[in-house]
Design an enzyme around this catalytic site. Sequence first.
Site, short mmCIF file in Angstrom:
data_model
loop_
_atom_site.label_atom_id
_atom_site.label_comp_id
_atom_site.label_asym_id
_atom_site.label_seq_id
_atom_site.Cartn_x
_atom_site.Cartn_y
_atom_site.Cartn_z
N GLN A 18 -4.89 -1.82 9.34
CA GLN A 18 -4.71 -3.15 8.74
C GLN A 18 -5.30 -4.23 9.67
O GLN A 18 -4.95 -4.30 10.84
CB GLN A 18 -3.22 -3.40 8.50
CG GLN A 18 -2.91 -4.66 7.72
CD GLN A 18 -3.43 -4.61 6.28
OE1 GLN A 18 -3.31 -3.60 5.59
NE2 GLN A 18 -4.05 -5.70 5.83
N ASP B 130 -11.41 2.28 3.39
CA ASP B 130 -11.72 0.85 3.24
C ASP B 130 -13.23 0.63 3.11
O ASP B 130 -13.67 -0.46 2.75
CB ASP B 130 -11.23 0.07 4.48
CG ASP B 130 -9.88 -0.60 4.26
OD1 ASP B 130 -9.52 -0.83 3.09
OD2 ASP B 130 -9.18 -0.88 5.26
N LYS C 65 0.84 -1.21 0.00
CA LYS C 65 0.00 0.00 0.00
C LYS C 65 0.87 1.25 0.00
O LYS C 65 0.59 2.22 -0.71
CB LYS C 65 -0.95 -0.02 1.21
CG LYS C 65 -2.09 -1.04 1.00
CD LYS C 65 -2.86 -1.35 2.26
CE LYS C 65 -3.81 -2.52 1.97
NZ LYS C 65 -4.52 -3.00 3.16
#
Length: 307
Positions: A120, A143, A76
């Site tokens: 994460q 997200d 990322k």
Amino acid sequence: MNEYIRVYSDMAWNKVPIKRGVCKMAKIISGKEVSANVRAQVKKECDELKTKGIAPGLAVIIVGDDPASRVYVNNKKKACADVGFVSEEYALPAETTQEELLKLIDELNNKKEINGILCQLPLPGHLDEKTVINAISPLKDVDAFHPSNVGKIMIGDYHFLPCTPAGVMEMIRTEGIDVNGKNCVVIGRSNIVGKPMAMLLLHENGTVTICHSRTKNLKEICSSADILVAAVGKPRFVTADMVKEGAVVLDVGINRDENGKLCGDVDFASVEPKASYITPVPGGVGPMTIAMLMKNTLKAAKIQNNI
Ligand code: NAD
């Protein structure tokens, strides 16, 4: 009149009819190519924003030292650098308390230079994922896991789409595959992939069935699919006998087989000759997820700057 070729099998020569004009090869949808186009577009728009003094920024939080999470976070960060975003990494020790993590999220929610926040998953067991997700500002939730964003997706009025299902839809769109009125079957009902995937296909007027571990007659249901999405997490789970001739097969799974080789949820070798389109693993849906994360971060930067 039928034409035949002679094929040697089962200790004898057999006559097999030739089906002229019938293509027995699926088009393999390259996630590498489609994602490169998405990233190039994001980079172009990022360059334009920079001329207005806006530099999109993504904060990535990682708690603990899970090796798979470390790989995802590094990927990322690299993707951010490639498209020209600012990226900040917050690597916290495994014993970080819920309070400490929530304090960091609060700081990032209020940090002007940061447009997107990503924590994460999975988190170490003593941390409550639900509380952590709920703490991220919905406008920075790139997200799209926050309940407010999930609700917005339900009613089709959203800022961000969850990255993996959005990546699958981008592949479908890029190939010009029409979802309207098609039988769509999604195997898997997770909040991250299966459920939002089904919703996005529904928004495109697909007739959607969601299958899961308790589904009866899975093979029959899958065999009726014009568009089949596998998000199960089991190596080569979808076999040719579960796939309709000419189906579009999208494989979300990322698994290791018994030899440690990366593979999807679809048995590519047997399914590919039956499908009209298929995504490979690796090089299929995987690269799309990060590209869509970049797209969401760009959008977050625009929204927060009233563009
Ligand atoms: P999950 O474990 O949360 O969900 C799996 C789903 O499969 C469940 O809903 C379960 O009901 C269903 N299932 C399990 N066994 C089944 C069976 N025998 N028959 C029918 N359904 C069954 O997993 P997830 O997070 O949704 O991920 C699914 C896969 O996608 C995993 O391989 C994961 O690594 C991969 N994944 C890939 C990406 C990507 O970027 N490509 C992103 C997220 C997840």
